[in-house]
Design a protein around this motif. Sequence first.
Motif, short mmCIF file in Angstrom:
data_model
loop_
_atom_site.label_atom_id
_atom_site.label_comp_id
_atom_site.label_asym_id
_atom_site.label_seq_id
_atom_site.Cartn_x
_atom_site.Cartn_y
_atom_site.Cartn_z
N UNK A 38 0.86 -1.21 0.04
CA UNK A 38 0.13 -0.05 0.01
C UNK A 38 0.87 1.47 -0.09
N UNK A 39 1.71 1.34 0.67
CA UNK A 39 2.99 2.38 0.75
C UNK A 39 3.56 2.63 -0.61
N UNK A 40 4.00 1.51 -1.10
CA UNK A 40 4.83 1.75 -2.53
C UNK A 40 3.55 2.16 -3.40
N UNK A 41 2.62 1.78 -3.52
CA UNK A 41 1.60 2.07 -4.58
C UNK A 41 1.07 3.54 -4.27
N UNK A 46 1.57 9.04 -6.28
CA UNK A 46 1.86 10.58 -5.79
C UNK A 46 3.32 10.88 -6.43
N UNK A 47 3.93 10.09 -7.10
CA UNK A 47 5.43 10.69 -7.77
C UNK A 47 6.47 10.65 -7.00
N UNK A 48 6.39 9.88 -5.83
CA UNK A 48 7.55 10.08 -4.63
C UNK A 48 8.24 8.73 -5.14
N UNK A 49 9.14 8.50 -6.18
CA UNK A 49 9.92 7.45 -6.55
C UNK A 49 10.73 6.88 -5.66
N UNK A 50 11.50 7.60 -4.99
CA UNK A 50 12.40 7.17 -3.89
C UNK A 50 11.66 6.27 -2.80
N UNK A 51 10.48 6.68 -2.44
CA UNK A 51 9.95 6.12 -1.18
C UNK A 51 9.19 4.89 -1.86
N UNK A 52 8.44 4.79 -3.00
CA UNK A 52 8.01 3.78 -3.73
C UNK A 52 9.13 2.57 -3.87
N UNK A 54 11.89 2.03 -2.29
CA UNK A 54 12.40 1.58 -0.80
C UNK A 54 11.36 0.55 -0.48
N UNK A 55 10.07 0.84 -0.69
CA UNK A 55 8.95 -0.07 -0.01
C UNK A 55 8.75 -1.18 -0.93
N UNK A 56 8.86 -1.31 -2.13
CA UNK A 56 8.73 -2.25 -2.90
C UNK A 56 9.87 -2.90 -2.97
N UNK A 57 11.02 -2.69 -2.90
CA UNK A 57 12.26 -3.51 -2.63
C UNK A 57 12.22 -4.27 -1.44
N UNK A 109 18.01 10.56 -14.68
CA UNK A 109 18.42 11.91 -14.00
C UNK A 109 17.48 12.87 -13.09
N UNK A 110 16.21 12.46 -13.47
CA UNK A 110 15.25 13.38 -12.86
C UNK A 110 14.77 12.59 -11.60
N UNK A 111 15.27 11.50 -11.21
CA UNK A 111 15.13 10.81 -10.00
C UNK A 111 16.00 10.85 -8.81
N UNK A 112 15.63 11.46 -7.70
CA UNK A 112 16.83 11.68 -6.80
C UNK A 112 16.49 10.52 -5.40
N UNK A 113 17.51 10.02 -4.90
CA UNK A 113 17.14 9.31 -3.46
C UNK A 113 17.12 8.05 -3.81
N UNK A 114 17.50 7.41 -4.98
CA UNK A 114 17.42 6.06 -5.34
C UNK A 114 18.60 5.36 -5.53
N UNK A 115 18.66 4.30 -4.68
CA UNK A 115 20.02 3.46 -4.89
C UNK A 115 19.87 1.85 -4.99
N UNK A 116 20.61 1.15 -5.45
CA UNK A 116 20.50 -0.18 -5.60
C UNK A 116 19.67 -0.57 -6.50
N UNK A 117 19.49 -0.08 -7.74
CA UNK A 117 18.57 -0.55 -8.55
C UNK A 117 19.20 -1.82 -9.50
N UNK A 118 18.46 -2.74 -9.82
CA UNK A 118 19.03 -3.94 -10.59
C UNK A 118 19.94 -3.47 -11.91
N UNK A 119 20.70 -4.31 -12.07
CA UNK A 119 21.67 -4.07 -13.32
C UNK A 119 21.08 -4.06 -14.66
N UNK A 120 20.16 -5.05 -14.65
CA UNK A 120 19.53 -5.05 -16.03
C UNK A 120 18.42 -5.92 -15.97
#
Length: 328
Positions: A38-41, A46-52, A54-57, A109-120
Motif C-alpha cells: 500500500x505504501x509503495x503504491x 504521488x510521484x515519490x519514486x524514492x519512497x516507492x 524502498x518500500x517495493x524493494x 537523472x530526474x529521480x533522486x534518492x534511489x539506490x541499489x537498482x538492478x543492473x539489467x
Amino acid sequence: MPATVATRYAQIGSSSINDMSTTSKEKSLASHLKTLHQKASRALILGQNSAAWEHSRTAVENCTIERLAAEYGEQQARQLCCRLWILYICVVSSVTEVAETDGTLRIKQSVDGVRGVPESVRSVWTNVVSAFGGCAGDVDSEVLVPTVLLSLKLRDARTARDIVESWLATLSDEYMSLLGSQGVGAQQTMASYVRVCELYMLHVLPQLGDLNSAYEFLRASTVVSDSVKKEFTKRLDALRNPPVLTRKRKTTKSRARKPKLVQSPVQMVAKTEAAVETQPEKQVGTRNDLPSLASLVPHSAKIGVRRQTKTGAVVRRPRSTLSVAWRV
C-alpha cells in the motif's frame, strides 16, 4: 495427577503456545507485506519514486513462494507474490532507463534518492524466477508480461525473447494439460497463454526482424485454435507487407468569375427609354416617372458635380453624355 498425565498436559500447553506464536507471526508478516504494498503504491501514484522504490524493494526481498506457501497456502501466497512483483517491476520502469546497448540500466537523472537498482532486466527476471521456486515455467503470466514489456520499453528485445522462450520451454505438464481441457480455470489459463504468444510473435520477434520464427512458432503450436491462428497470420502478414497509405490531395474546383459587364451611359439611357415605353398608361416625359439616372451611372461617370479641392477652390467639370442626353 500422575506424572505422565501432567507431562502430557504440559506438552499440549506448550504446543498450543507455539501454534499461537506461529499464527501471530504469520499474521504480522502478511500485514507487513500488505502495508508495504500500500505504501509503495501510494508513493508511486504521488510521484515519490524514492519512497516507492524502498518500500517495493523491501517487500520483494521477503516474498518467496516457498516461504509464503508453507504459511498461508499456495494460492494466497501466489496471489500476494504476483501483486508485490508486479508493483516492483512498475517501480523499476519508472526510476530507470537503459544506458547501453547490452541492456544495462541506470537511474534517471530526474529521480533522486534511489539506490541499489538492478543492473539489467535479466537480473530482474532472475530474481523473479528465484522467488517463484527457481523454474521459469512456474512464474505466473501476470508477472511475465510486465517483465517483457519492461524489456521492450528499454529497447532490449533480446532479453524479452529469452524470457518468453525460457518460460515456454519450462511449462509443466500439468499446465499444458490444463490448456487442452475444459476444467475449472482452463479458459483463463488459455487466455493468459494466448496473450504471451501474442506478445512474443507480434511484438518481440518483429523488433528483432525475425518474422520467420514467428510463422514457424505459429505453425508448430498445437494448443492455439485455428481461428486464433488465422487472426495471428493475418496480423503477421500486415507486419511483413504493411499497406502503403497515400494521402489524397483535396482538389478545389476553381470557379471562374464572370466578368462584370460595364454598360456605357448611352446603353443605360436606351435601356431606360425601353422600360418607359413598356408602360403606356403612365405619362412619359415627366421627370418623376423615370428611374433615377444617378443610380445607374457609375461613380466614374458622375463628373458633372462640383467638388472642392484642398485649397478651397470650387472646380466644375464638363457635363457628361448622360447629363447632355437628359437635358435634351
